[in-house]
Write a protein that holds these residues in place. Structure first.
Motif, PDB file in Angstrom:
ATOM      1  N   ILE A  61       1.239  -4.376 -27.456  1.00 25.66           N
ATOM      2  CA  ILE A  61       0.472  -3.317 -28.118  1.00 25.66           C
ATOM      3  C   ILE A  61       0.272  -2.188 -27.119  1.00 25.66           C
ATOM      4  O   ILE A  61      -0.180  -2.412 -25.988  1.00 25.66           O
ATOM      5  CB  ILE A  61      -0.902  -3.839 -28.598  1.00 25.66           C
ATOM      6  CG1 ILE A  61      -0.700  -4.991 -29.587  1.00 25.66           C
ATOM      7  CG2 ILE A  61      -1.722  -2.709 -29.220  1.00 25.66           C
ATOM      8  CD1 ILE A  61      -1.982  -5.615 -30.103  1.00 25.66           C
ATOM      9  N   LEU A  62       0.635  -0.980 -27.538  1.00 24.59           N
ATOM     10  CA  LEU A  62       0.481   0.198 -26.671  1.00 24.59           C
ATOM     11  C   LEU A  62      -0.707   1.025 -27.132  1.00 24.59           C
ATOM     12  O   LEU A  62      -0.824   1.328 -28.318  1.00 24.59           O
ATOM     13  CB  LEU A  62       1.760   1.050 -26.740  1.00 24.59           C
ATOM     14  CG  LEU A  62       1.710   2.424 -26.075  1.00 24.59           C
ATOM     15  CD1 LEU A  62       1.686   2.302 -24.538  1.00 24.59           C
ATOM     16  CD2 LEU A  62       2.896   3.295 -26.510  1.00 24.59           C
ATOM     17  N   ILE A  63      -1.586   1.377 -26.184  1.00 30.49           N
ATOM     18  CA  ILE A  63      -2.614   2.388 -26.472  1.00 30.49           C
ATOM     19  C   ILE A  63      -2.061   3.692 -25.938  1.00 30.49           C
ATOM     20  O   ILE A  63      -1.819   3.819 -24.732  1.00 30.49           O
ATOM     21  CB  ILE A  63      -3.947   2.084 -25.761  1.00 30.49           C
ATOM     22  CG1 ILE A  63      -4.539   0.752 -26.210  1.00 30.49           C
ATOM     23  CG2 ILE A  63      -4.947   3.222 -25.988  1.00 30.49           C
ATOM     24  CD1 ILE A  63      -5.879   0.423 -25.527  1.00 30.49           C
ATOM     25  N   ALA A  64      -1.808   4.658 -26.826  1.00 29.57           N
ATOM     26  CA  ALA A  64      -1.295   5.965 -26.394  1.00 29.57           C
ATOM     27  C   ALA A  64      -2.344   7.014 -26.733  1.00 29.57           C
ATOM     28  O   ALA A  64      -2.489   7.414 -27.886  1.00 29.57           O
ATOM     29  CB  ALA A  64       0.018   6.269 -27.086  1.00 29.57           C
ATOM     30  N   THR A  65      -3.102   7.416 -25.727  1.00 22.92           N
ATOM     31  CA  THR A  65      -4.210   8.348 -25.972  1.00 22.92           C
ATOM     32  C   THR A  65      -4.200   9.464 -24.932  1.00 22.92           C
ATOM     33  O   THR A  65      -4.468   9.219 -23.766  1.00 22.92           O
ATOM     34  CB  THR A  65      -5.577   7.616 -25.900  1.00 22.92           C
ATOM     35  OG1 THR A  65      -5.581   6.782 -24.745  1.00 22.92           O
ATOM     36  CG2 THR A  65      -5.836   6.778 -27.127  1.00 22.92           C
ATOM     37  N   ASP A  66      -3.874  10.661 -25.363  1.00 24.90           N
ATOM     38  CA  ASP A  66      -3.941  11.770 -24.389  1.00 24.90           C
ATOM     39  C   ASP A  66      -5.408  12.051 -24.036  1.00 24.90           C
ATOM     40  O   ASP A  66      -5.708  12.518 -22.954  1.00 24.90           O
ATOM     41  CB  ASP A  66      -3.204  13.020 -24.891  1.00 24.90           C
ATOM     42  CG  ASP A  66      -3.972  13.834 -25.912  1.00 24.90           C
ATOM     43  OD1 ASP A  66      -4.777  13.233 -26.642  1.00 24.90           O
ATOM     44  OD2 ASP A  66      -3.754  15.059 -25.998  1.00 24.90           O
ATOM     45  N   LYS A  67      -6.304  11.716 -24.961  1.00 28.63           N
ATOM     46  CA  LYS A  67      -7.760  11.794 -24.688  1.00 28.63           C
ATOM     47  C   LYS A  67      -8.235  10.343 -24.679  1.00 28.63           C
ATOM     48  O   LYS A  67      -8.439   9.739 -25.732  1.00 28.63           O
ATOM     49  CB  LYS A  67      -8.406  12.595 -25.810  1.00 28.63           C
ATOM     50  CG  LYS A  67      -9.878  12.871 -25.635  1.00 28.63           C
ATOM     51  CD  LYS A  67     -10.398  13.744 -26.769  1.00 28.63           C
ATOM     52  CE  LYS A  67     -10.196  13.104 -28.117  1.00 28.63           C
ATOM     53  NZ  LYS A  67     -10.522  13.950 -29.257  1.00 28.63           N
ATOM     54  N   PRO A  68      -8.403   9.749 -23.484  1.00 31.21           N
ATOM     55  CA  PRO A  68      -8.638   8.299 -23.424  1.00 31.21           C
ATOM     56  C   PRO A  68      -9.930   7.844 -24.104  1.00 31.21           C
ATOM     57  O   PRO A  68     -10.909   8.592 -24.186  1.00 31.21           O
ATOM     58  CB  PRO A  68      -8.718   8.019 -21.928  1.00 31.21           C
ATOM     59  CG  PRO A  68      -8.107   9.189 -21.257  1.00 31.21           C
ATOM     60  CD  PRO A  68      -8.360  10.367 -22.165  1.00 31.21           C
ATOM     61  N   PHE A  69      -9.915   6.601 -24.539  1.00 33.08           N
ATOM     62  CA  PHE A  69     -11.133   5.913 -24.977  1.00 33.08           C
ATOM     63  C   PHE A  69     -12.027   5.715 -23.753  1.00 33.08           C
ATOM     64  O   PHE A  69     -11.537   5.658 -22.609  1.00 33.08           O
ATOM     65  CB  PHE A  69     -10.811   4.509 -25.490  1.00 33.08           C
ATOM     66  CG  PHE A  69     -10.087   4.445 -26.799  1.00 33.08           C
ATOM     67  CD1 PHE A  69     -10.647   4.962 -27.964  1.00 33.08           C
ATOM     68  CD2 PHE A  69      -8.851   3.806 -26.892  1.00 33.08           C
ATOM     69  CE1 PHE A  69      -9.978   4.860 -29.178  1.00 33.08           C
ATOM     70  CE2 PHE A  69      -8.189   3.700 -28.103  1.00 33.08           C
ATOM     71  CZ  PHE A  69      -8.745   4.237 -29.246  1.00 33.08           C
ATOM     72  N   ALA A  70     -13.320   5.524 -23.972  1.00 33.78           N
ATOM     73  CA  ALA A  70     -14.226   5.135 -22.887  1.00 33.78           C
ATOM     74  C   ALA A  70     -13.739   3.805 -22.304  1.00 33.78           C
ATOM     75  O   ALA A  70     -13.252   2.945 -23.063  1.00 33.78           O
ATOM     76  CB  ALA A  70     -15.639   4.978 -23.442  1.00 33.78           C
ATOM     77  N   PRO A  71     -13.857   3.615 -20.974  1.00 38.04           N
ATOM     78  CA  PRO A  71     -13.375   2.361 -20.362  1.00 38.04           C
ATOM     79  C   PRO A  71     -13.919   1.103 -21.045  1.00 38.04           C
ATOM     80  O   PRO A  71     -13.200   0.112 -21.199  1.00 38.04           O
ATOM     81  CB  PRO A  71     -13.858   2.474 -18.912  1.00 38.04           C
ATOM     82  CG  PRO A  71     -13.940   3.959 -18.669  1.00 38.04           C
ATOM     83  CD  PRO A  71     -14.355   4.571 -19.983  1.00 38.04           C
ATOM     84  N   ILE A  72     -15.168   1.140 -21.481  1.00 37.47           N
ATOM     85  CA  ILE A  72     -15.757  -0.050 -22.121  1.00 37.47           C
ATOM     86  C   ILE A  72     -15.005  -0.398 -23.426  1.00 37.47           C
ATOM     87  O   ILE A  72     -14.872  -1.577 -23.787  1.00 37.47           O
ATOM     88  CB  ILE A  72     -17.278   0.156 -22.345  1.00 37.47           C
ATOM     89  CG1 ILE A  72     -17.908  -1.144 -22.795  1.00 37.47           C
ATOM     90  CG2 ILE A  72     -17.588   1.272 -23.301  1.00 37.47           C
ATOM     91  CD1 ILE A  72     -19.437  -1.119 -22.828  1.00 37.47           C
ATOM     92  N   ALA A  73     -14.508   0.617 -24.096  1.00 36.58           N
ATOM     93  CA  ALA A  73     -13.753   0.366 -25.334  1.00 36.58           C
ATOM     94  C   ALA A  73     -12.392  -0.255 -25.002  1.00 36.58           C
ATOM     95  O   ALA A  73     -11.942  -1.189 -25.678  1.00 36.58           O
ATOM     96  CB  ALA A  73     -13.565   1.666 -26.120  1.00 36.58           C
TER      97      ALA A  73
END
Ligand code: 3PG
Length: 323
Positions: A19-31
């Motif tokens: 599973i790839l998380i592709a986020t140019d605006k990252p999620f908060a580290p806790i997420a």
């Protein structure tokens, strides 16, 4: 169409589902931590692409062995979808899925989903936050005004609209809504006055908060004819999408009416025209941040990964948007 999923099999044996998380605006580290936990419990592998600046990075990250992708406003366009040789599902961790090329996904038998409602409180809080910021002269110390007793019109009464209504009631605002897809009874049970048309909403309210998705019906639909109906002083709040606004009309309206203000979580493409001519009458967040809270990131990110696990393990298609 979904028999085509068979084509999207990985070529090698004994692989781990990725599973790839592709986020140019990252999620908060806790997420991200929470997402990783769900991925690992499922026996899957997590790959990350954060803060990327060119689409080519997304295209190469998805290639060959990625089974599922979690995105935010990232563009899952045809090039990404074509590059995803093993891709089976794309989940937009959020509400609006106008950033996914649904046709390309459908043609390749890839399931596209969103996570409705998961980030809606965060977006609603920002809408009200921008109203307060504007009403208090952007906190510059000069006397401003209050939201209490002002008329607020909610254009599209989905999850975000409902949360805006709830918070606005706390401020003592008079809340109206228009949504052709939601019944009057449903709207009015929450103490909101349902109106029969967009024209009626705009003629009634000094504040309009937009919560429309961007699609072929809504793009460019907020135009001069509609906006000019708003009584003075008028404040348009946009935490939805830039594309729903007819931007040239908005500029014309700003020139015609000095009472008009625009608060937006999405910078207009003609931002420089506002900067040059209408100082003090607008506010634009530098980066879309309606859903930028730990809570919204956790809710939407975890929902996204759970939906992926349920889809890959059990074939669960709840929340599929390309049906
Ligand atoms: C949404 O559609 O859910 C919002 O616009 C949030 O977008 P973001 O995840 O890119 O902040």
């Amino acid at each position: 169409m979904f028999s085509k999923l068979i084509l999207n099999q990985k070529p090698k044996e004994n692989y781990m589902t990725k599973i790839l998380i592709a986020t140019d605006k990252p999620f908060a580290p806790i997420a991200v931590k929470g997402i990783r936990k769900v991925v690992e419990e499922a026996g899957f592998e997590l790959a990350m692409l954060e803060n990327y600046t060119i689409q080519a990075d997304f295209i190469s990250a998805v290639a060959d062995d990625v089974d599922a992708v979690i995105i935010r406003s990232d563009k899952a366009d045809k090039a990404v979808i074509d590059a995803g040789k093993s891709l089976k599902i794309i989940v937009r961790a959020g509400a609006g899925y106008d950033n996914i090329d649904l046709q390309a996904a459908t043609e390749k038998g890839i399931c596209a989903m969103n996570t409705p409602g998961q980030n809606s409180n965060a977006v609603a809080e920002l809408a009200l936050g921008m109203m307060v910021y504007h009403a208090r002269n952007f906190f510059n110390g000069k006397s401003g005004f209050e939201l209490k007793d002002k008329k607020l019109g909610i254009h599209a009464y989905g999850y975000v609209g409902k949360n805006v209504a709830r918070i606005a009631h706390g401020f003592g605002m008079k809340v109206f809504a228009f949504d052709p897809f939601i019944s009057k009874t449903e709207i009015e049970k929450e103490g909101v006055t349902a109106v029969a048309s967009a024209e009626e909403l705009y003629s009634t309210c000094n504040y309009i908060s937009l919560h429309l998705p961007a699609n072929s019906q809504t793009k460019q639909s907020i135009n001069y004819a509609l906006l000019s109906k708003m009584p003075a002083p008028a404040v348009l709040v946009n935490t939805a999408r830039a594309e729903v606004i007819q931007e040239a009309d908005l500029i014309k309206l700003f020139a015609d009416r000095k009472d008009f203000a625009y608060l937006s979580d999405v910078e207009p493409t003609n931002k420089t025209e506002f900067e040059a001519n209408f100082k003090g009458r607008y506010f634009f967040t530098p980066k879309k941040m309606g859903a930028q809270t730990e809570e919204a990131n956790i809710n939407a990110g975890i929902a996204a990964v759970r939906q992926i696990v349920n889809f890959l393990k059990n074939g669960d298609r709840t929340f599929q948007v390309n049906k």
